[in-house]
Design an enzyme around this catalytic site. Structure first.
Site, mmCIF file in Angstrom:
data_model
loop_
_atom_site.group_PDB
_atom_site.id
_atom_site.type_symbol
_atom_site.label_atom_id
_atom_site.label_comp_id
_atom_site.label_asym_id
_atom_site.label_seq_id
_atom_site.Cartn_x
_atom_site.Cartn_y
_atom_site.Cartn_z
ATOM 1 N N ASN A 24 -6.737 -5.387 -7.226
ATOM 2 C CA ASN A 24 -6.069 -5.244 -5.935
ATOM 3 C C ASN A 24 -5.747 -6.609 -5.333
ATOM 4 O O ASN A 24 -6.000 -6.867 -4.152
ATOM 5 C CB ASN A 24 -6.916 -4.416 -4.969
ATOM 6 C CG ASN A 24 -7.184 -3.003 -5.459
ATOM 7 O OD1 ASN A 24 -8.240 -2.739 -6.050
ATOM 8 N ND2 ASN A 24 -6.236 -2.107 -5.255
ATOM 9 N N HIS B 198 -6.750 0.995 -2.533
ATOM 10 C CA HIS B 198 -7.174 -0.404 -2.506
ATOM 11 C C HIS B 198 -8.571 -0.653 -3.058
ATOM 12 O O HIS B 198 -8.884 -1.788 -3.425
ATOM 13 C CB HIS B 198 -7.103 -0.933 -1.068
ATOM 14 C CG HIS B 198 -7.299 -2.413 -0.953
ATOM 15 N ND1 HIS B 198 -6.411 -3.331 -1.491
ATOM 16 C CD2 HIS B 198 -8.283 -3.162 -0.381
ATOM 17 C CE1 HIS B 198 -6.825 -4.558 -1.252
ATOM 18 N NE2 HIS B 198 -7.969 -4.487 -0.580
ATOM 19 N N SER C 116 -9.343 -8.110 -4.102
ATOM 20 C CA SER C 116 -8.627 -8.426 -2.872
ATOM 21 C C SER C 116 -8.703 -9.927 -2.581
ATOM 22 O O SER C 116 -8.169 -10.716 -3.352
ATOM 23 C CB SER C 116 -9.179 -7.584 -1.725
ATOM 24 O OG SER C 116 -8.336 -7.619 -0.606
#
Length: 270
Positions: free
Chosen positions: A121, A242, A97
């Site tokens: 992700n 995610h 992320s």
């Protein structure tokens, strides 16, 4: 595994990290609101062959925050300072992320310090509606309005593995320092395009991996990033969202091992 604290002489910050195994160094950087413990499945699977160093991002876990207003390049510079302070030489680097944004920026900016880079992700050039939404959330967090339930609902389904991971992630989110979280989330909200035009400079083995159910770090984003890197590969994990490093750990670890075994050659721009 206990945390080790590194004191950076410049800019004078403490950095907490988990260090396990021996061999080529593999740096792991988590996402906003998480901590290095989120890489537990990867540390267990990869430290038998590599020296795995999972960092607490600034303002998370045991690491000191960067100054308020810091943006993505400041987090990338922080990562470089850590790598140099640990005297690691060229590293393998994987981020999740926001950690993926840092990893991509690091690989583009410091190729001499990068063996391979993997983005889990990762986000890339959000559309206008998505950018407004994430920047709105950043503003709310800066004002002390921290909503934990919405991201948890977005990140996890209701399978037993996801329910278990959700409980652990909720604990990490609930423990994060509010000011550090706000600074990092704002950098995350503003950073999706910061290094986009530099991805073609990345010539080392490049892996972009996400879940097919992740609405904000989409398979299309991973494919776009992989297509720009000189040795890019995109992987989509079916049935996951995610937090693929937790909910699809065996599959993710297998792809990371394949990536780590690629020759760490740098290609020249044509």
């Amino acid at each position: 595994m206990t945390l080790t604290i590194l004191r950076l002489s410049d800019p004078g910050l403490n950095v907490a990290y988990r260090d396990s195994g021996r061999g080529e160094p593999l740096i792991l950087i988590h996402g906003v609101g998480m901590q290095s413990a989120a890489w537990g499945p990867q540390i267990a699977a990869l430290s038998g062959s590599y020296r795995v160093i999972a960092l607490d991002m600034p303002g998370h876990g045991g690491s000191d925050p960067l100054p308020q207003g810091s943006q993505l390049p400041d987090f990338v510079a922080w990562c470089r300072t850590v790598v140099q302070a640990l005297d690691l030489g060229p590293v393998n680097l994987a981020g999740h992320s926001m950690g993926a944004l840092i990893a991509a920026g690091f690989a583009a900016s410091f190729p001499e310090l990068t063996r391979r880079v993997a983005l889990l992700n990762g986000v890339y050039c959000r559309d206008a509606a998505s950018r407004r939404a994430v920047q709105t959330r950043a503003g709310q967090i800066q004002n002390g309005q921290i909503d934990l339930e919405t991201p948890l609902a977005r990140w996890f389904g209701d399978t037993p593995a996801e329910v278990a991971a959700k409980a652990q992630v909720a604990e990490w989110l609930g423990a994060v320092d509010a000011a550090g979280y706000a600074t990092a989330y704002t950098a995350f909200a503003n950073g999706d395009a910061t290094y986009a035009d530099q991805l073609p400079l990345i010539s080392c083995p490049f892996l972009a991996m996400t879940g097919d159910g992740d609405p904000n770090s989409t398979p299309a984003m991973s494919a776009a990033m992989a297509s720009l890197a000189q040795q890019g590969k995109a992987v989509t994990i079916t049935g996951h969202r995610h937090m693929i490093n937790l909910t699809a750990a065996p599959e993710v670890n297998a792809h990371l091992l394949t990536w780590l075994k690629q020759p760490a050659t740098q290609k020249e721009l044509q």
